[in-house]
Design a protein around this motif. Structure first.
Motif, PDB file in Angstrom:
ATOM      1  N   ASP A  35       0.862  -1.187   0.000  1.00  0.00           N
ATOM      2  CA  ASP A  35       0.000   0.000   0.000  1.00  0.00           C
ATOM      3  C   ASP A  35       0.894   1.230   0.000  1.00  0.00           C
ATOM      4  N   ARG A  36       0.819   2.014  -1.083  1.00  0.00           N
ATOM      5  CA  ARG A  36       1.686   3.176  -1.248  1.00  0.00           C
ATOM      6  C   ARG A  36       1.078   4.415  -0.582  1.00  0.00           C
ATOM      7  N   PRO A  37       1.931   5.366  -0.174  1.00  0.00           N
ATOM      8  CA  PRO A  37       1.418   6.593   0.453  1.00  0.00           C
ATOM      9  C   PRO A  37       0.440   7.364  -0.424  1.00  0.00           C
ATOM     10  N   ASN A  38       0.555   7.216  -1.756  1.00  0.00           N
ATOM     11  CA  ASN A  38      -0.359   7.930  -2.650  1.00  0.00           C
ATOM     12  C   ASN A  38      -1.702   7.225  -2.828  1.00  0.00           C
ATOM     13  N   GLY A  39      -1.915   6.135  -2.095  1.00  0.00           N
ATOM     14  CA  GLY A  39      -3.188   5.436  -2.138  1.00  0.00           C
ATOM     15  C   GLY A  39      -3.235   4.262  -3.088  1.00  0.00           C
ATOM     16  N   LEU A  40      -2.189   4.061  -3.894  1.00  0.00           N
ATOM     17  CA  LEU A  40      -2.162   2.906  -4.787  1.00  0.00           C
ATOM     18  C   LEU A  40      -2.039   1.608  -3.990  1.00  0.00           C
ATOM     19  N   SER A  41      -2.828   0.617  -4.386  1.00  0.00           N
ATOM     20  CA  SER A  41      -2.723  -0.729  -3.819  1.00  0.00           C
ATOM     21  C   SER A  41      -2.074  -1.624  -4.860  1.00  0.00           C
ATOM     22  N   ILE A  42      -0.918  -2.197  -4.533  1.00  0.00           N
ATOM     23  CA  ILE A  42      -0.150  -3.014  -5.473  1.00  0.00           C
ATOM     24  C   ILE A  42      -0.095  -4.438  -4.931  1.00  0.00           C
ATOM     25  N   VAL A  43      -0.583  -5.373  -5.721  1.00  0.00           N
ATOM     26  CA  VAL A  43      -0.602  -6.777  -5.308  1.00  0.00           C
ATOM     27  C   VAL A  43       0.113  -7.608  -6.364  1.00  0.00           C
ATOM     28  N   LYS A  44       1.056  -8.445  -5.944  1.00  0.00           N
ATOM     29  CA  LYS A  44       1.769  -9.355  -6.831  1.00  0.00           C
ATOM     30  C   LYS A  44       1.118 -10.727  -6.743  1.00  0.00           C
ATOM     31  N   LYS A  45       0.644 -11.251  -7.887  1.00  0.00           N
ATOM     32  CA  LYS A  45      -0.096 -12.509  -7.896  1.00  0.00           C
ATOM     33  C   LYS A  45       0.563 -13.533  -8.819  1.00  0.00           C
ATOM     34  N   ARG A  46       0.366 -14.812  -8.495  1.00  0.00           N
ATOM     35  CA  ARG A  46       0.812 -15.888  -9.382  1.00  0.00           C
ATOM     36  C   ARG A  46      -0.143 -16.014 -10.562  1.00  0.00           C
ATOM     37  N   VAL A  47       0.445 -16.208 -11.752  1.00  0.00           N
ATOM     38  CA  VAL A  47      -0.342 -16.400 -12.971  1.00  0.00           C
ATOM     39  C   VAL A  47       0.304 -17.517 -13.791  1.00  0.00           C
ATOM     40  N   PRO A  48      -0.433 -18.112 -14.728  1.00  0.00           N
ATOM     41  CA  PRO A  48       0.187 -19.111 -15.606  1.00  0.00           C
ATOM     42  C   PRO A  48       1.312 -18.499 -16.438  1.00  0.00           C
ATOM     43  N   ILE A  49       2.271 -19.348 -16.821  1.00  0.00           N
ATOM     44  CA  ILE A  49       3.328 -18.899 -17.736  1.00  0.00           C
ATOM     45  C   ILE A  49       2.752 -18.673 -19.122  1.00  0.00           C
TER      46      ILE A  49
END
Length: 415
Positions: free
Chosen positions: A100-114
């Protein structure tokens, strides 16, 4: 359009569809595929008999014929591998990191297929089903190119799996088998940038090196298995013998079997003759250094070429060393970064060995034969990676995924 290009394009087209499926849909399909293999066991064995007959006519070694052979028990094991994959957690969609960035952005790293995975492999037909199950569970399409020695077996198993997939949510186009036995089909796969996202080779050193050296598609390198067991001076004789025999004899044709036994000189004086005799009783051909020949006169003299050879057969090198440093140095010179073992009661020596040996799997007082996805609890494996990027060791479901960052905002712009 060639067979290779056509089937790779079909797989790419199916990749988006399979990527939309949920875990329940994928698991249900794998169970139906497993049941189909059992139901069609007789047909698969009949096709496999064609491969075995052809192999015998070509003079294929007994150990390689063993790798090729299928029977009711092995087919049940292959089907069980699919069922095990069903029981494993689906990694797709897992959150790897959340910011969660100070500017309000929510960043999530997720697993995906290759996306689309190309797999090039040799004589073991079980790889056909293992690879299909692991790739499909992780939402990937897969293009398989097995060895010509198992072509009849592979064709029949893909036929069975395709018929089963028609009764599921999985598009059968997501599973492709290249049937062209010519070397040119492999060479063509190596250049399919834009259709294949990655290639995984499984087999001997020459196959793997050909893929690594000539592919323009990214490669996950699975290594040849020149594996060592080092019997330290304090190794318990019964344990050392059991581990050594198991590592060589239990199934010598596979990549995690031992090719060279390193023996401390003090241990050799007391126990090597008896151990060498036990190998001889099990029809293992011994090749050793000159010091080894004093304890096993029937052993041939081993060369540098022998130490650098993955036999996959009932052949074993033995070398006597004077200290742990010499064992580590030998493994560093000849090992393929696959699986290495020390048998010792000296905890300091064990600690040094485990820390200093550069391999995907290092063992203290256990057989190298355990370097296997099933034994590690992965259900099955796509291969043993000996490289250091992306994945290392037995590659189960998480190794067949990539990641993406998902960013949620509320109108933010960068100043």
């Amino acid at each position: 359009m060639s067979e290779v290009q056509n089937k790779a394009q079909l797989a790419k087209n199916a990749a988006l569809r399979i990527g939309r499926l949920n875990t329940e849909e994928k698991n249900q399909a794998l169970l139906i595929m497993a049941d189909a293999l059992i139901r069609r066991t007789a047909d698969i064995i009949e096709a496999n008999a064609e491969d075995l007959r052809r192999g015998k006519e070509l003079g294929t070694s007994a150990s390689l014929l063993d790798r090729l052979a299928l029977n009711e028990s092995r087919i049940e094991g292959i089907a069980e591998g699919l069922r095990q994959i069903v029981e494993l957690p689906d990694p797709i969609g897992d959150t790897l990191e959340s910011i969660d960035r100070p500017n309000g952005l929510s960043i999530v790293k997720k697993r995906v297929p290759i996306g689309v995975i190309g797999i090039i492999y040799e004589a073991r037909p079980n790889v056909t089903v293992d690879a299909a199950g692991l790739c499909l569970k992780t939402g990937n399409a897969v293009v398989l190119r097995g060895g010509s020695s198992a072509l009849s077996s592979n064709r029949k198993m893909i036929e069975v799996l395709h018929e089963a997939m028609e009764r599921t949510a999985l598009p059968k186009e997501a599973l492709q088998l290249i049937e062209d036995p010519n070397r040119s089909s492999v060479d063509e796969m190596l250049k399919l940038n834009g259709l294949l996202d990655v290639i995984i080779p499984r087999g001997g050193s020459s196959l793997i090196q050909n893929v690594v050296m000539n592919a323009t598609v990214p490669v996950i390198e699975t290594g040849a298995g020149i594996c060592h067991t080092y019997l330290d001076a304090t190794a318990q004789p019964d344990m050392a013998a059991a581990i050594s025999i198991n590592a060589k004899v239990q199934r010598p044709s596979v990549c995690n079997s031992m090719e060279t036994l390193l023996v401390h000189a003090d241990y050799a004086k007391l126990h090597l003759t008896a151990l060498a005799e036990e190998f001889r009783e099990r029809n293992v051909e011994l090749r050793g250094c000159q010091r080894t020949q004093a304890f096993a006169p029937w052993a041939a003299l081993a060369s540098s070429e022998d130490y650098a050879t993955e036999y996959n057969d009932y052949i074993l090198n033995i070398k006597i060393v004077d200290h742990l440093n010499e064992a580590i140095e030998h493994i560093s010179n000849y090992g393929t970064k696959h699986s290495e073992c020390i048998v010792t009661e000296n905890e300091d020596h064990a600690s040094r060995f485990l820390q200093e040996i550069d391999a995907a799997a290092v063992y203290h007082n256990a057989s190298t034969r355990f370097t296997d996805g099933f034994e590690f609890g992965f259900g099955a494996e796509i291969g043993i990676s000996t490289q250091k990027l992306h994945a290392r060791g037995p590659m189960g479901l998480p190794a067949l995924t990539s990641s993406k960052y998902v960013i949620i905002g509320s109108g933010q712009i960068r100043e």
